[in-house]
Design a protein around this motif. Sequence first.
Motif, mmCIF file in Angstrom:
data_model
loop_
_atom_site.group_PDB
_atom_site.id
_atom_site.type_symbol
_atom_site.label_atom_id
_atom_site.label_comp_id
_atom_site.label_asym_id
_atom_site.label_seq_id
_atom_site.Cartn_x
_atom_site.Cartn_y
_atom_site.Cartn_z
ATOM 1 N N ALA A 96 0.922 -0.966 -0.067
ATOM 2 C CA ALA A 96 -0.426 -0.291 0.014
ATOM 3 C C ALA A 96 1.002 1.493 -0.184
ATOM 4 C CB ALA A 96 -0.825 -0.220 0.877
ATOM 5 N N ASP A 97 0.731 2.812 -0.741
ATOM 6 C CA ASP A 97 1.261 3.390 -0.808
ATOM 7 C C ASP A 97 0.184 4.547 -2.028
ATOM 8 O OD1 ASP A 97 3.537 5.476 -0.903
ATOM 9 O OD2 ASP A 97 4.088 4.858 -2.460
ATOM 10 N N PRO A 98 0.031 5.390 -0.380
ATOM 11 C CA PRO A 98 -0.326 5.392 0.955
ATOM 12 C C PRO A 98 -0.534 4.501 1.320
ATOM 13 C CG PRO A 98 -1.660 6.825 0.231
ATOM 14 C CD PRO A 98 -1.476 6.112 -1.153
ATOM 15 N N PRO A 99 -0.089 4.192 2.979
ATOM 16 C CA PRO A 99 -0.244 3.089 3.775
ATOM 17 C C PRO A 99 -2.065 3.676 4.255
ATOM 18 C CG PRO A 99 0.256 4.573 4.793
ATOM 19 C CD PRO A 99 0.412 5.031 3.581
ATOM 20 N N TYR A 100 -3.141 2.395 5.141
ATOM 21 C CA TYR A 100 -4.468 2.068 4.883
ATOM 22 C C TYR A 100 -4.264 2.592 6.336
ATOM 23 C CZ TYR A 100 -5.469 -0.195 0.344
ATOM 24 O OH TYR A 100 -5.819 -0.456 -0.729
ATOM 25 N N ASP A 101 -5.591 3.365 7.079
ATOM 26 C CA ASP A 101 -5.486 3.482 8.136
ATOM 27 C C ASP A 101 -6.009 2.509 8.816
ATOM 28 O OD1 ASP A 101 -5.483 6.803 7.177
ATOM 29 O OD2 ASP A 101 -6.821 6.713 6.644
ATOM 30 N N VAL A 102 -7.079 1.953 8.213
ATOM 31 C CA VAL A 102 -7.560 1.005 8.754
ATOM 32 C C VAL A 102 -8.236 -0.126 7.936
ATOM 33 C CG1 VAL A 102 -10.499 -0.510 10.057
ATOM 34 C CG2 VAL A 102 -9.360 2.295 10.660
ATOM 35 N N ILE A 103 -7.339 -1.665 8.125
ATOM 36 C CA ILE A 103 -7.799 -2.535 7.568
ATOM 37 C C ILE A 103 -8.583 -3.608 8.426
ATOM 38 C CG2 ILE A 103 -6.086 -4.487 6.463
ATOM 39 C CD1 ILE A 103 -4.282 -3.005 6.119
ATOM 40 N N THR A 104 -9.557 -4.728 7.545
ATOM 41 C CA THR A 104 -10.071 -4.638 8.258
ATOM 42 C C THR A 104 -11.028 -6.704 7.828
ATOM 43 O OG1 THR A 104 -12.335 -4.655 6.848
ATOM 44 C CG2 THR A 104 -12.128 -3.011 8.887
ATOM 45 N N ALA A 105 -10.955 -7.103 8.540
ATOM 46 C CA ALA A 105 -10.416 -9.028 7.667
ATOM 47 C C ALA A 105 -11.790 -9.932 8.571
ATOM 48 C CB ALA A 105 -9.747 -9.730 7.804
ATOM 49 N N PHE A 106 -13.461 -10.202 7.881
ATOM 50 C CA PHE A 106 -13.668 -10.681 8.447
ATOM 51 C C PHE A 106 -13.592 -12.599 8.584
ATOM 52 C CE2 PHE A 106 -15.666 -6.362 7.844
ATOM 53 C CZ PHE A 106 -15.900 -6.040 9.565
ATOM 54 N N ASP A 107 -13.583 -12.893 9.094
ATOM 55 C CA ASP A 107 -13.644 -14.287 9.151
ATOM 56 C C ASP A 107 -12.918 -14.825 7.487
ATOM 57 O OD1 ASP A 107 -15.228 -16.288 10.497
ATOM 58 O OD2 ASP A 107 -16.310 -16.962 9.484
ATOM 59 N N ALA A 158 1.563 -2.851 5.048
ATOM 60 C CA ALA A 158 0.205 -1.765 4.651
ATOM 61 C C ALA A 158 -0.367 -0.864 5.707
ATOM 62 C CB ALA A 158 -0.730 -2.569 4.491
ATOM 63 N N LEU A 159 0.114 -0.652 6.814
ATOM 64 C CA LEU A 159 -0.878 -0.072 8.157
ATOM 65 C C LEU A 159 -0.025 1.437 8.277
ATOM 66 C CD1 LEU A 159 -2.116 -2.217 11.209
ATOM 67 C CD2 LEU A 159 -3.963 -0.769 9.150
ATOM 68 N N ALA A 160 -0.739 2.663 8.579
ATOM 69 C CA ALA A 160 -0.014 3.764 8.461
ATOM 70 C C ALA A 160 0.459 3.930 9.667
ATOM 71 C CB ALA A 160 -1.106 5.095 8.467
ATOM 72 N N PRO A 161 1.126 4.396 10.568
ATOM 73 C CA PRO A 161 2.030 4.264 11.913
ATOM 74 C C PRO A 161 0.782 3.954 12.858
ATOM 75 C CG PRO A 161 3.334 5.632 10.227
ATOM 76 C CD PRO A 161 1.879 5.585 10.088
#
Length: 345
Positions: free
Chosen positions: A228-239, A257-260
Motif C-alpha cells: 500500500a502506498d499510501p498506507p491504509y488507516d484501517v484494514i478489516t478482515a471478517f472471518d 500496509a498500515l499507517a503508523p
Amino acid sequence: MEEKDFAAHLTATMTGSALTMLIGLGHRTGLFEAAARGPATSAGLAERAGLEERYVREWLGAMVTGGIFTYAAGEYTFPPEHAKFLLGETASNLMPSLLTLTAFTGILPELERAFAEGGGVPRSAYGPHLETLGAKTGDSWKHIYREHLVDGFFGAVPGLKEKLTAGARVLDLGCGTGNAIAVAARAFPASRFTGLDITASVVDQARETTAGLPNAEFAVGDAAELSADPPYDVITAFDAIHDQDRPDVVLRRIRGALAPDGLFFMVDTNFSSDVAKNVGDPMAALYYSISLMYCTTTSLAEGGAALGAMWGTEKATEMLADAGFRHVDVLGSPRPQNCVYVCRP
C-alpha cells in the motif's frame, strides 16, 4: 457418557442431520413461505405451495415431531417465533448457514480421497453444490453486517466509528461479495473503502452489491502480496485470515500496509486453540465440522498452512505478535462464536 445416553446422543445427531436436509427442501420448494401465511391442513399447504399433498404431509410430520411446526385440530402451524430463524431479511435467519452446510455434503467423496491421498478439495469444487442447494456466497453474513457491523462490531472499538466518520482510507481483506463494504460505505460516506479478494467472480458480485456507492471500489488480488502506498488507516478482515493459504505472510503484509497510527480490525472465531478447552462449548463441534469440510481442506488443496476455523485465540494472538502487532486486544462481538481482535503496530 453411559451407553444408553450415547445411543440417545447419536440418535439426536442423526435426527438433526435429517431435519437439516428437510429444512433445505422446505426452503427450495417454498413450503416455509407458504406455511408462514397461517395454519393449514396438509392439503391446504400443498395447494398454497403448488405441491403434491402426500409428500407435504410426510414433510410436515417431520417438522412437527422435530419441534419446528405445531399441530392441533388437523392443522399445522409454523409459529412466528420459529419462522424468524428460517425466513426473512434479518441476522436471525439461519437458513443461509443451513443451506451451505448441506451443500458441503457434495464434496465428501473428494474429502475422503484427500484423507487417504493427501491434498485437499479446491474452492472451485463447492460452487456447483452451493448452487444446486440454493446457497449463495455471502448470504450467511449479509444480514449480520446490516444489523451489527456499525454499532456491534465497529462500536466495540473505542474511537473507531469517530475515525471512520471523519474519513479514513480502509481496506477490507477477503471482501467476498462486498456486503460489509456496502454497509460501511453507506454509514461512513467520508471514508474510502477498498475490497480485495482473490476470486474474480466474487469481486464482480461485490461491484454489483455496491453499485452506486462512490466511496467503494474493489480489486482482485492475493492478500499475501498486499502492499500500500499510501498506507491504509484501517484494514478489516471478517472471518478471512484463517482461510488464507499463507496467513503468517498475510498478517505481516497487513502490518506493513498500515499507517503508523493505523488499526487492523480482525473478526474471527471465538474458540480456544486447545481442543480440551472447547469441550462443552455448544458451537464447537459444528465449527470443527465446518473447518474440516471447507477451511482446512481448501487450504491444503493449495499447499497452504490449513489453520482451520478452530485455530483459536491463543494461536491468533501469537501470530499477530509475530507479524509485528505489539498491541492486541481481544473483544467480544454481537455473536458469541466470534470475537474481535483490535491490533495496532
